[in-house]
Design an enzyme around this catalytic site. Sequence first.
Site, PDB file in Angstrom:
ATOM      1  N   LYS A 126     -11.909  -6.064  -5.465  1.00  0.00           N
ATOM      2  CA  LYS A 126     -12.648  -4.801  -5.581  1.00  0.00           C
ATOM      3  C   LYS A 126     -11.801  -3.726  -6.204  1.00  0.00           C
ATOM      4  O   LYS A 126     -12.320  -2.792  -6.801  1.00  0.00           O
ATOM      5  CB  LYS A 126     -13.016  -4.303  -4.166  1.00  0.00           C
ATOM      6  CG  LYS A 126     -14.289  -4.844  -3.642  1.00  0.00           C
ATOM      7  CD  LYS A 126     -15.490  -4.064  -4.141  1.00  0.00           C
ATOM      8  CE  LYS A 126     -16.630  -4.998  -4.034  1.00  0.00           C
ATOM      9  NZ  LYS A 126     -17.838  -4.818  -4.620  1.00  0.00           N
ATOM     10  N   LYS A 180      -6.003 -12.301  -8.170  1.00  0.00           N
ATOM     11  CA  LYS A 180      -7.233 -12.661  -7.467  1.00  0.00           C
ATOM     12  C   LYS A 180      -8.365 -11.706  -7.863  1.00  0.00           C
ATOM     13  O   LYS A 180      -8.120 -10.558  -8.260  1.00  0.00           O
ATOM     14  CB  LYS A 180      -7.015 -12.646  -5.955  1.00  0.00           C
ATOM     15  CG  LYS A 180      -6.743 -11.281  -5.372  1.00  0.00           C
ATOM     16  CD  LYS A 180      -6.786 -11.324  -3.851  1.00  0.00           C
ATOM     17  CE  LYS A 180      -6.671  -9.912  -3.302  1.00  0.00           C
ATOM     18  NZ  LYS A 180      -6.821  -9.800  -1.868  1.00  0.00           N
ATOM     19  N   LYS A 232       0.829  -1.210   0.000  1.00  0.00           N
ATOM     20  CA  LYS A 232       0.000   0.000   0.000  1.00  0.00           C
ATOM     21  C   LYS A 232       0.857   1.251   0.000  1.00  0.00           C
ATOM     22  O   LYS A 232       0.532   2.224  -0.688  1.00  0.00           O
ATOM     23  CB  LYS A 232      -0.921   0.014   1.222  1.00  0.00           C
ATOM     24  CG  LYS A 232      -2.047  -0.999   1.156  1.00  0.00           C
ATOM     25  CD  LYS A 232      -2.932  -0.840   2.382  1.00  0.00           C
ATOM     26  CE  LYS A 232      -3.932  -1.956   2.531  1.00  0.00           C
ATOM     27  NZ  LYS A 232      -4.612  -1.899   3.838  1.00  0.00           N
TER      28      LYS A 232
HETATM   29  P1  TYM Z   1     -11.069  -7.413   3.519  1.00  0.00           P
HETATM   30  O1  TYM Z   1     -12.218  -6.533   3.795  1.00  0.00           O
HETATM   31  O2  TYM Z   1     -10.092  -7.005   2.458  1.00  0.00           O
HETATM   32  O3  TYM Z   1     -11.575  -8.870   3.127  1.00  0.00           O
HETATM   33  C1  TYM Z   1     -12.435  -9.609   3.980  1.00  0.00           C
HETATM   34  C2  TYM Z   1     -12.019 -11.071   3.988  1.00  0.00           C
HETATM   35  O4  TYM Z   1     -12.100 -11.626   2.667  1.00  0.00           O
HETATM   36  C3  TYM Z   1     -10.891 -12.264   2.313  1.00  0.00           C
HETATM   37  N1  TYM Z   1     -10.743 -12.130   0.832  1.00  0.00           N
HETATM   38  C4  TYM Z   1     -10.618 -13.155  -0.040  1.00  0.00           C
HETATM   39  N2  TYM Z   1     -10.559 -14.467   0.170  1.00  0.00           N
HETATM   40  C5  TYM Z   1     -10.443 -15.255  -0.931  1.00  0.00           C
HETATM   41  N3  TYM Z   1     -10.396 -14.817  -2.215  1.00  0.00           N
HETATM   42  C6  TYM Z   1     -10.447 -13.500  -2.478  1.00  0.00           C
HETATM   43  N4  TYM Z   1     -10.385 -13.059  -3.759  1.00  0.00           N
HETATM   44  C7  TYM Z   1     -10.558 -12.581  -1.365  1.00  0.00           C
HETATM   45  N5  TYM Z   1     -10.644 -11.245  -1.229  1.00  0.00           N
HETATM   46  C8  TYM Z   1     -10.757 -10.989   0.108  1.00  0.00           C
HETATM   47  C9  TYM Z   1      -9.830 -11.527   3.129  1.00  0.00           C
HETATM   48  O5  TYM Z   1      -8.670 -12.297   3.353  1.00  0.00           O
HETATM   49  C10 TYM Z   1     -10.557 -11.259   4.427  1.00  0.00           C
HETATM   50  O6  TYM Z   1     -10.474 -12.374   5.304  1.00  0.00           O
HETATM   51  N6  TYM Z   1      -7.983  -6.282   7.316  1.00  0.00           N
HETATM   52  C11 TYM Z   1      -9.161  -7.059   6.927  1.00  0.00           C
HETATM   53  C12 TYM Z   1     -10.421  -6.728   7.724  1.00  0.00           C
HETATM   54  C13 TYM Z   1     -10.267  -6.816   9.208  1.00  0.00           C
HETATM   55  C14 TYM Z   1     -10.196  -8.002   9.987  1.00  0.00           C
HETATM   56  C15 TYM Z   1     -10.130  -7.579  11.360  1.00  0.00           C
HETATM   57  C16 TYM Z   1     -10.180  -9.361   9.687  1.00  0.00           C
HETATM   58  C17 TYM Z   1     -10.233  -5.773  10.075  1.00  0.00           C
HETATM   59  N7  TYM Z   1     -10.142  -6.216  11.379  1.00  0.00           N
HETATM   60  C18 TYM Z   1     -10.023  -8.490  12.390  1.00  0.00           C
HETATM   61  C19 TYM Z   1     -10.063 -10.257  10.732  1.00  0.00           C
HETATM   62  C20 TYM Z   1      -9.991  -9.822  12.083  1.00  0.00           C
HETATM   63  C21 TYM Z   1      -9.456  -6.792   5.454  1.00  0.00           C
HETATM   64  O7  TYM Z   1      -9.076  -5.778   4.928  1.00  0.00           O
HETATM   65  O8  TYM Z   1     -10.273  -7.715   4.870  1.00  0.00           O
END
Ligand code: TYM
Length: 327
Positions: free
Chosen positions: A196, A193, A113
């Site tokens: 978004k 992958k 990032k």
């Molecule tokens: P985020 O919002 O980017 O994504 C949410 C969850 O989806 C998973 N993910 C995927 N898994 C498989 N294939 C894909 N193409 C794909 N895209 C996204 C991500 O690994 C994630 O598990 N930092 C985190 C949010 C967060 C969080 C937390 C998670 C904030 N606090 C505490 C766990 C515990 C995030 O940005 O996820």
Amino acid sequence: LRKVFSGIQPTGVPHIGNYYGAIKPWVEMQDSHGNVILSVVDMHAITMPGGEPKKLRQNIQEMFASLIACGIDPEKTILFQQSAVSKHAELGWILGCLTTMPRLQHLPQWKQKSEALSEVPLGVFTYPVLQTADILLYKATDVPVGDDQVKHIELARDLANLFNKKYGETFPKPKPVVGSFNRIKSLRSPTNKMSKSEKDAKSRIDITDSPEVIREKFKKAITDFTSKITYEPTDRPGVSNLISIHAAFANSTPQKIGEENSHLDTLQYKLLVADVVIAGTAKIREKFAEMMRNKEYLEQTIQLGNDKARQIAEETYKEVIHRVGFV
Ligand code: TYM
């Protein structure tokens, strides 16, 4: 006692990669064991520059509606909005005093990032510390995430450890739970992958896309110049991704699905996968529309979830401030 916590950023309606990678496993955990807490992490969503308040507000609502449409039951699972529970920010501060800049600089998402930005907000750097606070406030033991989040959960383990050593045993060490699920790839650049952040909306299928849109996106999906259907993820990423998507929806393996459809050509197969996805998302589409029509129910559900989360968070925080010496 197993306690599950996870979070998702309100980036609008989730795509089928989010659904199979994250949301479906949450629903399964909710239904098999219970004790699941899920947060729509809006404070994390403002770390990257450029967001707009009106859009964020809409994205938050759409994410709640999507999660409920996908089967998260707010009666069984505590489903809440991160910013409504101020202890996340407060515990985040305390935890930030226990880690170091070099430790955070090593995290791969920070590297990605910060390289992409000319001016990097501090929040992008401290993002994983807030994520740790999310997890520890609920004394979670299991954190189901995609593999891109594993390093962040390792930080949460380290910080739980550091806190316990310095102030006395308080937090269980959370462990990441990563499904064996095959990552769904972009329909336009199938070695990446599904995401978004890819500009071209045709690269992903959102869980609420209409049948027409789904058909159109599959028709335009990138494949190669061989019209046979074979599952060869390295040599034929495009076709193999279609097979992976089909397998996910059919609850089968890509190998099996590949063999079963080897008699079709790519165009026929694209239309078949589109039909499978249209049928597989029909209920979600319907429920989502129902939720968005009934904003009052939605708002009320969010409030109730926030109240439940706040209660747990405040209890943990009380313990924390005693240990730290604030009281
Ligand atoms: P985020 O919002 O980017 O994504 C949410 C969850 O989806 C998973 N993910 C995927 N898994 C498989 N294939 C894909 N193409 C794909 N895209 C996204 C991500 O690994 C994630 O598990 N930092 C985190 C949010 C967060 C969080 C937390 C998670 C904030 N606090 C505490 C766990 C515990 C995030 O940005 O996820």
